[in-house]
Design an enzyme around this catalytic site. Structure first.
Site, PDB file in Angstrom:
ATOM      1  N   ARG A   1      -8.560   0.408   5.263  1.00  8.89           N
ATOM      2  CA  ARG A   1      -7.669   1.246   4.769  1.00  8.89           C
ATOM      3  C   ARG A   1      -6.513   0.626   3.935  1.00  8.89           C
ATOM      4  O   ARG A   1      -5.990   1.078   3.054  1.00  8.89           O
ATOM      5  CB  ARG A   1      -7.275   2.302   5.524  1.00  8.89           C
TER       6      ARG A   1
ATOM      7  N   CYS B   1      -3.088  12.917  13.304  1.00  6.16           N
ATOM      8  CA  CYS B   1      -4.020  11.629  13.182  1.00  6.16           C
ATOM      9  C   CYS B   1      -3.943  10.866  14.343  1.00  6.16           C
ATOM     10  O   CYS B   1      -2.994  10.972  15.378  1.00  6.16           O
ATOM     11  CB  CYS B   1      -3.786  10.970  11.920  1.00  6.16           C
TER      12      CYS B   1
ATOM     13  N   ASP C   1       4.835   0.000  12.084  1.00  8.15           N
ATOM     14  CA  ASP C   1       3.676  -0.430  11.467  1.00  8.15           C
ATOM     15  C   ASP C   1       3.520  -1.790  12.049  1.00  8.15           C
ATOM     16  O   ASP C   1       2.422  -2.439  11.734  1.00  8.15           O
ATOM     17  CB  ASP C   1       3.579  -0.387   9.967  1.00  8.15           C
TER      18      ASP C   1
ATOM     19  N   ILE D   1       9.132   6.074  16.720  1.00  8.03           N
ATOM     20  CA  ILE D   1       8.699   6.767  15.703  1.00  8.03           C
ATOM     21  C   ILE D   1       7.427   7.788  15.854  1.00  8.03           C
ATOM     22  O   ILE D   1       7.506   8.712  15.492  1.00  8.03           O
ATOM     23  CB  ILE D   1       8.297   5.960  14.430  1.00  8.03           C
TER      24      ILE D   1
ATOM     25  N   LYS E   1       0.760  -1.216   0.009  1.00  7.21           N
ATOM     26  CA  LYS E   1      -0.090  -0.122   0.117  1.00  7.21           C
ATOM     27  C   LYS E   1       0.852   1.279   0.119  1.00  7.21           C
ATOM     28  O   LYS E   1       0.653   2.242  -0.819  1.00  7.21           O
ATOM     29  CB  LYS E   1      -0.847  -0.082   1.474  1.00  7.21           C
ATOM     30  N   ASN E   2       1.843   1.366   0.718  1.00  8.94           N
ATOM     31  CA  ASN E   2       2.427   2.644   0.934  1.00  8.94           C
ATOM     32  C   ASN E   2       3.469   2.887  -0.130  1.00  8.94           C
ATOM     33  O   ASN E   2       4.035   3.956  -0.541  1.00  8.94           O
ATOM     34  CB  ASN E   2       3.330   2.733   2.497  1.00  8.94           C
TER      35      ASN E   2
ATOM     36  N   ASP F   1       7.483  19.388   7.897  1.00  2.24           N
ATOM     37  CA  ASP F   1       8.486  20.294   7.754  1.00  2.24           C
ATOM     38  C   ASP F   1       9.585  19.804   6.972  1.00  2.24           C
ATOM     39  O   ASP F   1      10.342  20.845   6.207  1.00  2.24           O
ATOM     40  CB  ASP F   1       8.993  20.864   9.047  1.00  2.24           C
TER      41      ASP F   1
ATOM     42  N   ARG G   1       1.913  14.657  12.846  1.00  2.00           N
ATOM     43  CA  ARG G   1       2.700  14.119  11.460  1.00  2.00           C
ATOM     44  C   ARG G   1       2.928  15.260  10.796  1.00  2.00           C
ATOM     45  O   ARG G   1       2.583  15.824   9.670  1.00  2.00           O
ATOM     46  CB  ARG G   1       1.669  13.203  10.576  1.00  2.00           C
ATOM     47  N   PRO G   2       4.180  16.330  11.326  1.00  2.00           N
ATOM     48  CA  PRO G   2       4.474  17.263  10.443  1.00  2.00           C
ATOM     49  C   PRO G   2       5.278  16.846   9.150  1.00  2.00           C
ATOM     50  O   PRO G   2       5.560  16.046   8.981  1.00  2.00           O
ATOM     51  CB  PRO G   2       5.499  18.053  11.455  1.00  2.00           C
TER      52      PRO G   2
HETATM   53  C1  EPZ Z   1       4.984   6.584   6.667  1.00  2.00           C
HETATM   54  O1  EPZ Z   1       4.548   7.655   6.944  1.00  2.00           O
HETATM   55  C2  EPZ Z   1       3.968   5.589   6.321  1.00  2.00           C
HETATM   56  N1  EPZ Z   1       2.741   6.012   5.535  1.00  2.00           N
HETATM   57  C3  EPZ Z   1       3.597   5.078   7.867  1.00  2.00           C
HETATM   58  O2  EPZ Z   1       2.628   3.951   7.524  1.00  2.00           O
HETATM   59  C4  EPZ Z   1       4.575   4.471   8.689  1.00  2.00           C
HETATM   60  O3  EPZ Z   1       4.084   4.274   9.744  1.00  2.00           O
HETATM   61  C5  EPZ Z   1       5.761   5.583   8.422  1.00  2.00           C
HETATM   62  O4  EPZ Z   1       6.102   5.755   7.265  1.00  2.00           O
HETATM   63  C6  EPZ Z   1       7.129   5.198   9.380  1.00  2.00           C
HETATM   64  O5  EPZ Z   1       7.488   3.942   8.639  1.00  2.00           O
HETATM   65  C7  EPZ Z   1       2.955   5.736   4.203  1.00  2.00           C
HETATM   66  O6  EPZ Z   1       3.895   5.582   3.717  1.00  2.00           O
HETATM   67  C8  EPZ Z   1       1.593   6.702   3.511  1.00  2.00           C
HETATM   68  P1  EPZ Z   1       7.667   9.621   8.409  1.00  2.00           P
HETATM   69  P2  EPZ Z   1       5.344   8.897   6.824  1.00  2.00           P
HETATM   70  O7  EPZ Z   1       7.824  10.793   7.576  1.00  2.00           O
HETATM   71  O8  EPZ Z   1       6.276   8.995   5.638  1.00  2.00           O
HETATM   72  C9  EPZ Z   1       8.530  12.631  11.871  1.00  2.00           C
HETATM   73  C10 EPZ Z   1       0.300   2.782   8.041  1.00  2.00           C
HETATM   74  O9  EPZ Z   1       0.072   2.100   9.052  1.00  2.00           O
HETATM   75  N2  EPZ Z   1       8.472  13.729  10.678  1.00  2.00           N
HETATM   76  O10 EPZ Z   1       8.637   8.508   7.990  1.00  2.00           O
HETATM   77  O11 EPZ Z   1       4.396  10.162   7.093  1.00  2.00           O
HETATM   78  C11 EPZ Z   1       7.126  12.088  12.065  1.00  2.00           C
HETATM   79  O12 EPZ Z   1       6.362  12.968  12.755  1.00  2.00           O
HETATM   80  C12 EPZ Z   1       0.980   4.132   8.020  1.00  2.00           C
HETATM   81  O13 EPZ Z   1       0.499   2.206   6.965  1.00  2.00           O
HETATM   82  C13 EPZ Z   1       8.558  15.104  11.034  1.00  2.00           C
HETATM   83  O14 EPZ Z   1       8.831  15.486  12.239  1.00  2.00           O
HETATM   84  O15 EPZ Z   1       6.185   8.754   8.070  1.00  2.00           O
HETATM   85  C14 EPZ Z   1       7.571  10.550  12.404  1.00  2.00           C
HETATM   86  O16 EPZ Z   1       7.997  10.723  14.109  1.00  2.00           O
HETATM   87  C15 EPZ Z   1       0.891   4.916   9.376  1.00  2.00           C
HETATM   88  N3  EPZ Z   1       8.690  15.860   9.913  1.00  2.00           N
HETATM   89  C16 EPZ Z   1       8.942  10.511  11.943  1.00  2.00           C
HETATM   90  O17 EPZ Z   1       9.369  11.586  11.424  1.00  2.00           O
HETATM   91  C17 EPZ Z   1       8.498  15.616   8.709  1.00  2.00           C
HETATM   92  O18 EPZ Z   1       8.526  16.460   7.904  1.00  2.00           O
HETATM   93  C18 EPZ Z   1       8.874   9.311  10.679  1.00  2.00           C
HETATM   94  O19 EPZ Z   1       7.807   9.626   9.826  1.00  2.00           O
HETATM   95  C19 EPZ Z   1       8.349  14.220   8.391  1.00  2.00           C
HETATM   96  C20 EPZ Z   1       8.243  13.374   9.611  1.00  2.00           C
END
Ligand code: EPZ
Length: 430
Positions: A397, A117, A305, A327, A22-23, A125, A122-123
């Site tokens: 989902r 969420c 996940d 995470i 999915k991702n 930045d 989920r920033p």
């Molecule tokens: C992806 O989310 C996945 N979603 C998530 O899967 C998964 O849990 C996550 O990666 C971690 O592996 C999709 O691929 C659509 P990140 P993503 O950016 O990309 C922080 C599921 O169940 N962060 O790797 O949004 C953030 O808050 C879902 O299928 C910032 O601070 O995750 C987190 O603590 C849920 N600033 C960490 O980094 C940013 O600009 C990792 O988030 C981006 C992220």
């Protein structure tokens, strides 16, 4: 509202086919808009998040043609609107991948700013930091992130934290930028590699995906391709833990065992035997699971996940186990639901201390989010008696036909939509 009803206590046996990731698919579909030619994408999972993204894409003018249940033809030449509607963001956070794709191709994009969420804030930045380094102006107005540029140029970007979304979004924005871009501290998840392979198959020049330094040389345009998405490592892992908690013995097909190494190694610590084949993996559960400790980490570490599914297994393992979530800050919301099934879990901050109990007992529980929902289903499969899982909307989902796949492994599980159907199931299973 639909629910899953489960009569637990049956060890899972048999074979199960795992779907496309999915991702990876979410990012690849967004990236498919970056050429004016038609792209054929295969091994798509038929799940709500994917269907919501396809709807959002149609909303901006993308032509989508379904080819059976798991394939689609995408043509982005007719995109005439760079504003992704708020409604679609409500349905699916990952429409933020359209930000990188549209900015990369059209040099402008407007996407609703994703809020927090159920698993935490989920920033984005780091996504914006990357776009700015490439010469884009970004601002947030009326709930939308707006990114635009006259031209995008290559840049050296060091991510402050490992982010899957930021790595993929920056990679998409960079493929047609002028000059070279380097992303340091990049995410190494299999789906980052899959998106890079997909973009390369359209003529992009991306090197190093799968390591923490990704180098992208801008090209003038992308072209048509045919691409098959990698198997879903999280769906696979969910079935592996389901085999473990039910004392089962199952073979998963259409998997890449290498992507499952962190999960396999934790299952072995729990006492399971794992047999790896080219594109299959077998999990054989022990008579009793052993407790252990786990900390979620970016790939190749143990995936966040998979944390709830692991915790469910530890909750009926021998001894005391510690789960550290590093995470997302809000990923233990299922613990109160699991307690209703007899689990003994104490959460302090990002650490859960789990005292293994002998067994779960069936109860009525609610899925708080996608992965936690799946974890409650596997707890139900292991539990004595009947479990009803509400709010399965979240589970759908990201999991295609979860009930049918478990039925194929011998489980007594059905999707129901009324008290009458619940009674019917109770009568049937005795
Ligand atoms: C992806 O989310 C996945 N979603 C998530 O899967 C998964 O849990 C996550 O990666 C971690 O592996 C999709 O691929 C659509 P990140 P993503 O950016 O990309 C922080 C599921 O169940 N962060 O790797 O949004 C953030 O808050 C879902 O299928 C910032 O601070 O995750 C987190 O603590 C849920 N600033 C960490 O980094 C940013 O600009 C990792 O988030 C981006 C992220």
């Amino acid at each position: 509202m639909e629910q899953y009803i489960i009569k637990g206590g049956i060890p899972l046996h048999g074979d199960v086919e795992i779907g496309g990731a999915k991702n990876a698919a979410l990012a690849i579909l967004a990236a498919a808009n970056m050429t004016n030619e038609t792209v054929y994408i295969d091994n798509l999972p038929d799940v709500r998040d994917i269907n919501a993204l396809l709807e959002a894409m149609e909303g901006i003018g993308t032509r989508i043609e379904r080819v059976g249940r798991h394939a689609v033809k995408v043509n982005g030449s007719s995109v005439e609107n760079f504003i992704v509607e708020s409604e679609s963001m409500k349905k699916i956070r990952a429409s933020y991948y359209l930000l990188g794709a549209l900015l990369g191709k059209y040099k402008k994009a407007q996407v609703p700013l994703p809020g927090g969420c159920n698993i935490g804030s989920r920033p984005i930045d780091q996504h914006l930091k990357g776009f700015k380094a490439m010469g884009a102006r970004t601002k947030v107005e009326h709930g939308f992130v707006i990114a635009e540029a006259e031209t995008l140029h290559g840049a050296h970007i060091f991510l402050d934290m490992v982010s899957v979304g930021a790595t993929i979004n920056i990679m998409m924005a960079a493929v047609m930028a002028e000059g070279s871009t380097t992303i340091e501290n990049a995410a190494k998840e299999p789906h980052v590699v899959d998106v890079a392979n997909f973009l390369n198959s359209m003529g992009a020049s991306i090197k190093g995906a799968g390591t923490d330094v990704i180098r992208i040389k801008g090209v003038r345009a992308l072209h048509r391709t045919e691409y098959s998405i990698i198997p879903d490592q999280i769906e696979a892992g969910t079935f592996m833990f389901a085999a473990a908690v039910t004392g089962g013995d199952i073979v998963l097909h259409n998997v890449i065992p290498k992507h499952l190494e962190a999960t396999s190694s934790k299952l072995m610590e729990l006492g399971c035997r794992i047999h790896e084949y080219d594109d299959a993996i077998q999990v054989v559960a022990p008579a009793k699971l052993q407790g252990t400790h786990v900390k979620t980490m970016p790939y190749p570490g143990f995936p966040t996940d998979m944390q709830p599914q692991m915790a469910v297994s530890l909750a009926i393992a021998d001894g005391t186990s510690i789960v550290t979530e590093s995470i997302f800050e809000n990923r233990f919301r299922y613990v109160d639901e699991l307690a209703r099934m007899g689990a003994s879990v104490k959460v302090e901050g990002n650490v859960a201390v789990i005292s293994g109990v002998e067994r779960f007992t069936g109860a009525r529980v609610s899925a708080p989010d996608l992965r936690a929902g799946a974890a409650l289903v596997i707890a139900g499969l292991a539990a004595e008696g009947i479990t009803i899982v509400d709010d399965i909307y979240y589970i759908e989902r990201g999991y295609e036909n979860l009930d049918q796949k478990f039925q194929g492994l011998g489980a007594k599980i059905e999707k129901v939509a009324s008290e009458k159907e619940i009674q019917k199931f109770r009568l049937k299973v005795g």
